[in-house]
Structures are given as structure tokens and as C-alpha cells.
Design an enzyme around this catalytic site. Structure first.
Site, short mmCIF file in Angstrom:
data_model
loop_
_atom_site.label_atom_id
_atom_site.label_comp_id
_atom_site.label_asym_id
_atom_site.label_seq_id
_atom_site.Cartn_x
_atom_site.Cartn_y
_atom_site.Cartn_z
CG ASP A 1 -0.24 -0.12 2.67
OD1 ASP A 1 0.94 0.12 2.63
OD2 ASP A 1 -0.75 -0.37 3.62
CB SER A 2 0.20 4.87 -1.18
OG SER A 2 -0.62 5.41 0.05
N GLY B 1 -0.74 5.66 3.20
CA GLY B 1 -1.55 6.69 3.43
C GLY B 1 -2.55 6.52 4.40
CG PHE B 2 -5.83 3.02 5.55
CD1 PHE B 2 -7.15 3.50 5.45
CD2 PHE B 2 -5.56 2.02 6.46
CE1 PHE B 2 -8.02 3.12 6.62
CE2 PHE B 2 -6.57 1.46 7.33
CZ PHE B 2 -7.84 1.97 7.26
CG ASP C 1 -5.47 6.77 -0.76
OD1 ASP C 1 -4.56 6.44 -0.17
OD2 ASP C 1 -6.42 5.96 -0.91
CG ASP D 1 -5.73 -5.77 1.97
OD1 ASP D 1 -6.11 -4.79 1.25
OD2 ASP D 1 -5.38 -5.37 2.92
#
Lengths: 379, 379
Positions: free
Chosen positions: B96-97, B99-100, B150, B272
Site C-alpha cells: 500500500d502507499s 496513506g491509510f 491517497d 486484502d
């Protein structure tokens, strides 16, 4: 192929100095000695699959009566088919009597001639452990090798207190033998436990009295409780010559790799200790070049494994950098891999000792190995 | 034999209603879709060996950029040969990036046009995550499938706030694509992430704009954050038809078995979620007959396994009584076995979905299976 036996026995195969190569035979399989028994406290060797324990070379594991009697309970384990079925280990199992952990873990305990009354550390429930009940529980669990209930005292202790506890343990030994005679199944064995603190006279009297009772095996208890390696070895040197050569000798709760080597040199056949698994969970790895503390920052970018020549995948295939990261991050896999590394190392160590004895080169092997392990800090 | 490919691609093999059977191809192997990606947060799928993850049927795993950038650090992982080598997983990896998790885990964070400034939850160190840095980190890790940075917002959110975050995420998508074009290696892919909360109009505008940027794959983010299954599915129904059929669609952070079935029915290809491993650590097992809470006393003397027909040894060979005991005792092996059970069940579930789609019987399979899983409490 292991020989099928229906009775408990010990065969001394070779002796090199005082170091002994042998086999303890049980209906569930042969235990090659000197043997190290991984500790499966509550029915699991912590953070390991039993397949890994077996593949590492362990012939026998230990389980703790104190823990199992409290949870899930001995009668429950019996209803579930016994401890072997319950925890999925089909080799021999040795159980302790519960006495040591009653002293170290339980709340409020009261020792009387009858036994020990205590409260569970889990839920405060009240229990009574007598020599007879300890045998009963171990029979319910289905242990292949059982231990008499004894009274462990803390060291240092007054001579009077050490003597009182030793004498009580002898009376309990007698009662345990009687209970065992009526309750045990074929091929099960009960070991007596030599007590007496670090007093040579008390230890000798304890050993002689137990030998007179003719147990199928003897344990030395109440050591490695803070007295230091030297006093432990001195005490062993006083006790072991009294024990019959035709019976196995088990040093309870010991120890570090050097403890094991020096005790085998004096004639000990069996050991158990939580050190390999507990240290593993805390990030300490045992290797042939001493202990490695994987918490140390020096491992953060080390792509080398702990031991490229190990037979254990955890020691051979994973980088120190990854192990360091897992331990620092508190990840399950860190504890899993290092418990595996250490359990395998302890078995490699025992196998190396057995080879050295078989080939009559134990003294020189021990000297070389102790020097190699010298990175190991004393603890 | 898997075909050797040097570029990233997606092949739609069959469609049954809106459910899609496909293959995502990467230089590190094929991912059979619909696919569930076990979560290897900090470089380990918690309490499992990667061998077990692979044997359970997983083609790809996920790792978290946020965690890895903080510890051990992306540059360090790169110096150690990249994440595949570091954690010993040679199949595809999606990251993932970050961000979350910046939003959910870090202390003090500040979102600006440039990116997100935050403090590590581990040591308070300060970091800046921009769309370019997020790509940079994922390239250093060597992720096969990467995600754009994001901005995730909490639900429920004001329309204005949801729109602002969605628009910002689109500008970041553009910047991520540009960064990726100059930094990525052959065969690596970057996915755009559809945002917009639960507002159908915002979601549509987000999806259309991202499709215009021509990403090799699309994710739907910001769902399963408390809006409930129905709203999640409604949102998916608005978004998925906009996404090109020739590209894979990934629903981030989802979900329960029924979430997966109902989302596949609407055309999702990849998932996921930490649910199988987290629930496993807490004593909850997923089975074909619904969830089983092994903490419950009813399992204490049940010698039956979780699923005698499972391909997973942990579900097939261990009694519920033993699992109950391990979980009640807080033992590592309890978490290890149940994480394994659940990881294997999720892979069995995906395999069953793929078969049902291939054979054109997805709708009836889904109906039967959802009824069978109905023991499962909603959570």
C-alpha cells in the site's frame, strides 16, 4: 528402527571418563542419552510445532504437572485420551511432580506432612498436592516418566531447613513409590529426587536413602536455583557416584550449554530447561560460536544467517537482519524462529556429546567446545 | 508451469454474471483472481511461516509501506536486497502507499497539497510522505504492485471534506504516475485508488478521472471503514462498471467471507484484510460452517478438529479442545494454528469462487455458501 519394548529400562552403551552414553527405553520409544528434553510447559513447547521439536532431534519432551493440573485439568486430559493424544506428541513424555512450581508460582502455599496446599496463580482456586495425588495426576496425563513430589527450598537455606525438607522429601518418595505401584501402567517409571541444598552430607544421605528404595531412575533437584555453576558441579560430584550406574540420572532444570557439557562430564544423562525457548523469545540465539543477542543494532544490516551450516532452517536460511527486525518489532515469527534455532542447537549439542563419548574423545571435545562457546555470557 | 512474463498484465478468463475469473501476471508469477492477499504487515504474515502461506494457496501477499518505512526503513530493505529477499517470499508483493496507516496509526499528522507530515507511532520521529516519496519507498522495497498515495477520510464525512480529499487524491495520482514512470523497474505496476466516501457522484468522478490516467489497475479505497456492508456494496456497484474490464480491480482492506463473496459477485478481483490473522490470534476460526469462537467453554472437551476435510493440517489434525486450551492459556501455538486455519480457509474460499466462476455456477454457489456461512456473526 527402534526396538519395541514394554518395560522401562536403561542401557549404558559406553563410558568416557565419567561421561555416559546410553539409552532409556520406554514403550513409546528410545531416548538417546545424554538427552535434553524441550519443555512443553502447558502442553506446547512455546512457539514451536511438535514436528519441529521432533525433527530437531528430541526423543522426549517434558510437561509441567502444576500447569496442566490447573488448566486444562488432569481428569480432562485423561478424558481427551491422555497428554500424548491431547498435544500430539507420540514419543515419551516426562512430567515433573508439580512441587517446584507450586513453590515458585502459586499464591499462599502451606507445606505439611500430608502435602502442599496452595492457590492457583490463574484463578485463585484451592488445591492440595500430595505425593499420592501427584502420582495420580501424572498417571492421568499418561506420563512415561514421572517424578515424585518433593519439597524444593530456596537457596541459601539454613542447614536445619534444608535437612527438614530433604527428610520430608524422602518420606514423600516412599509414599510416591507405594502410590505408583498400585496406579501406574506397564512401562511407566517413577524417578526419585535427591534433595539437600548445597550441603554435601545432606545430599549424600538423600541419595543413599533413595537408592535404598530402588527407583528406576534418579533426579537431582533443587540445583541451578542461584547457587552458581561451581557449587552445582561440586554438589553433583558428591551425589552422582552414589547413584547406581545401571539407572539414568536426570539433572532438573539445567541449563546453559556449558552447564550441560560440564554435567555430562560428571555423569548426568538427562536435562530439561526453559532457557532455549525463553531466550529465543527474548531475541537471544545459541550458536556454536556462543550466544548472539539479535536485539543488538549490529545485526540490523547483516544479511548472514546465524549458522550457514546448521541443519535447522531457521538458523540457516534467515538473515540476522530479518531476525533483528522481527524481534525489534515484537513479531510472533521472531519468537518462532529463535525458539526453533535454540531448540535445534540444544539437540545438536547433545548429539555432538553422544558422538564424542561413543568415540572416546569427550574430554578434548568438551575443552574445544567450551572455548568455542566462550562468547556466551554467564547468566 | 507458470508462463514467464516480463510485463505486468491482466487476462480476463471467464465471466459469470459480473463475477470475473482472471490472472494478473507479474515477472514474479501469476496471481489467480479473484485473489485474497494475506497481510504481511511489517514483513511477516503474523504467526505464520511463508511456506505455510504459499502452501495454503496464496499467490501474492501484501506489505505495509507505513510500517516498513519506519522500521526497518525502505533504504535499509533495499540495501538488504529488497523486500522479497528480506522476508523470503519469492512471489509477487503488493504494497500500500502508507496513506491509510498514516491516518490511523501515526501521531500528529498534517495534510497539505505536498503530502502528509507525521510522527512515527514507534519513536516519534518526523516523516514526510508525498506521492513521489511513496513511489520511491515502494520501488526501494521492490513491490511488484504499488499503490498511489491517497487521502483516506473517516466516515461519515461532510460532502465538502469528501470531495476535497477525493480531488487531492486525484492530483496525487497524477504525481504518483509521473514519479513511477521515471523510477519503476520493468514489470512493476502502479494502481490508482478510487476515493469519494459513500457519495455516488464523487466516486463516479474519481473513477472516471483515474480511468483517464490509464493506470494498469484500479483499487477502491476508503470502504469497510464502518459504513456497513450494504453501503459498501452500493458504492461498489456505482464504481466497478466505470472501470475498464481489461484491468484488475482491488477492494482495499476487505473483508469477511460474505464481503468477499458479495464483492466478487459485483466484479472485484483482489482483496486484502487482517481479519483472518487477527481473528486467529484472538481465538476465532473461520470454517465452511461459519465462525467458531474457540474461547467458548463448549470446546473444552471436544476432541473433534475444526474441519476433518480441510487441506490445512491445523484445521484437520488438532482437536478443538487443544485449540481451546492453547487460546485460553495465551500460548503462541494457539495464535499460530488459528492464523494458519484462517489463512488457509480464505484461500480455500477464493479457490472455490474461481471454480464456481469457471464453471458458470457462481450465483448458486454463492447462495449456498452464504447460507452455510450464516453461523458467522456480523462484525
Amino acid at each position: 528402527m527402534q526396538e519395541r519394548v514394554t518395560t522401562f529400562g536403561y542401557k549404558l552403551l559406553a563410558q568416557d571418563g565419567d561421561a555416559r552414553l546410553g539409552e532409556v527405553s520406554t514403550p513409546r520409544g528410545i531416548v538417546r542419552t545424554p538427552a535434553f528434553m524441550p519443555v512443553g510447559t502447558v502442553g506446547t513447547v512455546k512457539a514451536l510445532y511438535f514436528d519441529q521439536v521432533k525433527a530437531a532431534g528430541a526423543d522426549i519432551v517434558l510437561a509441567n504437572t502444576y500447569h496442566l493440573m490447573l488448566r486444562p485439568g488432569a481428569e480432562r486430559v485423561a478424558r481427551l485420551g491422555g497428554l500424548h493424544t491431547f498435544m500430539r506428541w507420540d514419543g515419551p513424555i516426562l512430567t515433573d511432580s508439580g512441587g517446584f512450581q507450586v513453590m515458585s508460582l502459586s499464591r499462599i502455599r502451606e507445606v505439611s506432612e500430608e502435602g502442599v496446599r496452595f492457590q492457583s496463580h490463574i484463578d485463585g482456586s484451592r488445591h492440595m498436592l500430595t505425593p499420592e495425588r501427584a502420582v495420580d495426576i501424572q498417571c492421568l496425563l499418561g506420563a512415561d516418566i514421572q517424578m515424585q513430589l518433593d519439597q524444593c527450598i530456596e537457596l541459601p537455606a539454613e542447614h536445619k531447613e534444608a535437612e527438614r525438607a530433604m527428610q520430608l522429601s524422602l518420606r514423600w518418595a516412599e509414599r510416591a513409590l507405594n502410590a505408583f505401584a498400585t496406579r501406574a501402567g506397564p512401562g511407566q517409571a517413577l524417578f526419585g529426587i535427591v534433595q539437600g541444598g548445597i550441603d554435601a552430607g545432606l545430599r549424600r544421605r538423600s541419595a543413599e536413602a533413595l537408592v535404598g528404595m530402588d527407583f528406576p531412575g534418579y533426579a537431582v533437584g533443587g540445583l541451578a536455583v542461584g547457587e552458581g555453576q561451581e557449587l552445582m558441579l561440586t554438589t553433583l560430584e558428591g551425589v552422582l557416584p552414589i547413584l547406581p550406574a545401571a539407572k539414568p540420572r536426570y539433572l532438573m532444570g539445567v541449563g546453559s550449554p556449558s552447564d550441560l557439557i560440564l554435567s555430562v562430564a560428571r555423569g548426568v544423562d538427562m536435562f530439561d530447561c526453559v532457557l532455549p525457548t525463553r531466550n529465543g523469545r527474548h531475541g537471544l540465539a545459541f550458536t556454536w560460536n556462543g550466544k548472539v543477542n539479535l536485539r543488538n543494532a549490529c545485526h540490523a544490516e547483516d544479511s548472514a544467517p546465524l549458522d550457514p551450516e546448521s541443519t535447522c532452517p531457521a538458523a540457516r536460511d534467515y538473515s540476522r537482519a530479518y531476525l533483528h527486525h522481527l524481534i525489534k518489532s515484537g513479531e510472533y515469527l521472531g519468537a518462532m524462529l529463535l525458539s526453533w534455532v535454540n531448540t535445534a542447537f540444544y539437540q545438536e549439542l547433545m548429539a555432538a556429546m553422544r558422538s564424542a563419548i561413543a568415540e572416546g574423545r569427550f574430554a578434548s571435545w568438551a575443552e574445544t567446545t567450551l572455548a568455542r562457546l566462550d562468547g556466551e555470557p554467564k547468566d
